[in-house]
Design a protein around this motif. Structure first.
Motif: not given
Lengths: 251, 251
Positions: A202-208
């Motif tokens: 999830r965190q990587a998706s939010l960063e993108l």
């Protein structure tokens, strides 16, 4: 572009299978499309699990696009479906599968080795598909991009000026180079995130999402796991395309 | 409940100002509402900047609710607008203002000291408002809660069974106790987050969204700063209420 088969679905949508060189694809057009009333186009993100395996989901989205007055097209990914296997991608897929089955975190080098070549191979094919489909008299543009492998969507949004809006499915297996590229995206974006997606961080998706340079970008996060996108999320995405493709079309 | 003034807006909506004991409020009902066709109700989150200051935004949301067939009501917060000041809240507000003006991070003790008493005072008043408004023959329920101070929305969603769906504006000045309480929320939620909200910490907002116990919860994140919620986000929120209030109403 060579049409290999053609049929009418029960809702009047014309479904045409075609090949573009060696690439198989499917084009759906609403009954209303004609040379005097050409329709906008949605490029349905190239199906990572293969055209045949993903047909039921693709045709559902194509029918919805047609109901809103849009044509839809998709083509098989390089090395996907019945297309010849490509060594570089097979190696990458095997490494990814091994890491996931071992429950290990998927390292950046595994992601890069699979996704970067896929983007390099798929994006020119997607653009050639647009060339061919937009040459048909009943298809007029503008073009929306919807779903599929998010890294391909990012690259297309940067390099393909005919795409004026993109609806993306958030994923975390995104190379760092693609996250950097996302800063150059400026078209309106509608990003779907499955909040408890077992296959994505999830965190990587939010960063993108944060990285995208677009002034209009919207994130819709929902419950239901990787494949559990709720019906109403599809309605909201359809509203996004209706807003961006119709407005330009009517100008 | 004592009606103090009444007028028809140009779209046929009936706007009635009232007092409930000492609490001023406004009730809007669509022209279609009648004893034989009672309408669902949306409780517009109590306006943190005061009823008068926020009237333009409130009436816009009330008109939209009426267009969808819903009544809407709001009341002045304890210590807000023209209501008598309350020492406990004045102290809390002053401490918050001081911290924000000094550019300091707002500590948990400042948030707790302001928000917890506000929730304790406001929630019984909101419930008494529902008692009074739902007693009118032209208002039938169910009730949706929309906007306002998110901590009040969380408490109401937990304790007030007449509220069947809530649309919340993500904020980060939320006491830890309220984040814990959010785990008990089980009604469908539609949460709006302004991604680059200068007044709110994004990570804290995402943690609160994550904490909600609801099986159906959706986060819509948009650009545009604290007050820049785009028009289409209002459309999506209206769709959420139409889905949840109409479905029950028609049963």
């Amino acid at each position: 572009m060579h049409i290999t088969s053609e049929r009418r679905l029960d809702d009047g949508v014309l479904e045409r299978e075609f090949t573009l060189g060696e690439i198989p694809g499917i084009l759906w057009t609403p009954a209303s499309a004609s040379a005097s009333q050409p329709v906008p186009l949605i490029l349905l993100g190239l199906p990572p699990l293969g055209l045949r395996a993903m047909y039921p989901r693709l045709v559902e989205r194509a029918r919805r696009a047609a109901a809103d007055g849009f044509a839809a097209v998709t083509v098989e990914l390089p090395g996907g479906g019945d297309r010849p296997r490509l060594a570089v991608l097979e190696q990458g897929r095997a490494d990814l599968r091994r890491a996931m089955q071992a429950g290990e975190p998927v390292g950046a080098e595994i992601v890069d080795a699979l996704v970067l070549p896929l983007v390099e191979l798929a994006v020119p094919e997607a653009r050639a598909t647009l060339d061919a489909v937009l040459a048909l008299p009943e298809i007029g543009g503008p073009v929306g991009y919807s779903g599929g492998v998010i890294s391909i969507g990012v690259r297309l949004a940067v390099v393909e000026p005919r795409i004026v809006a993109a609806g993306l499915f958030a994923g975390s297996l995104v190379p760092r180079a693609i996250v950097e590229e996302a800063r150059q995206v400026s078209i309106p974006l509608h990003v779907l995130l499955q909040w408890d997606d077992e296959g994505n961080d999830r965190q990587a998706s939010l960063e993108l999402f944060d990285a995208f340079g677009s002034k209009e970008k919207t994130l819709h996060a929902n419950m239901g796991g990787h494949t559990g996108v709720p019906r109403f999320a599809g309605e909201d995405a359809a509203g996004f395309f209706a807003r961006h493709l119709n407005a330009r079309h009517l100008r």
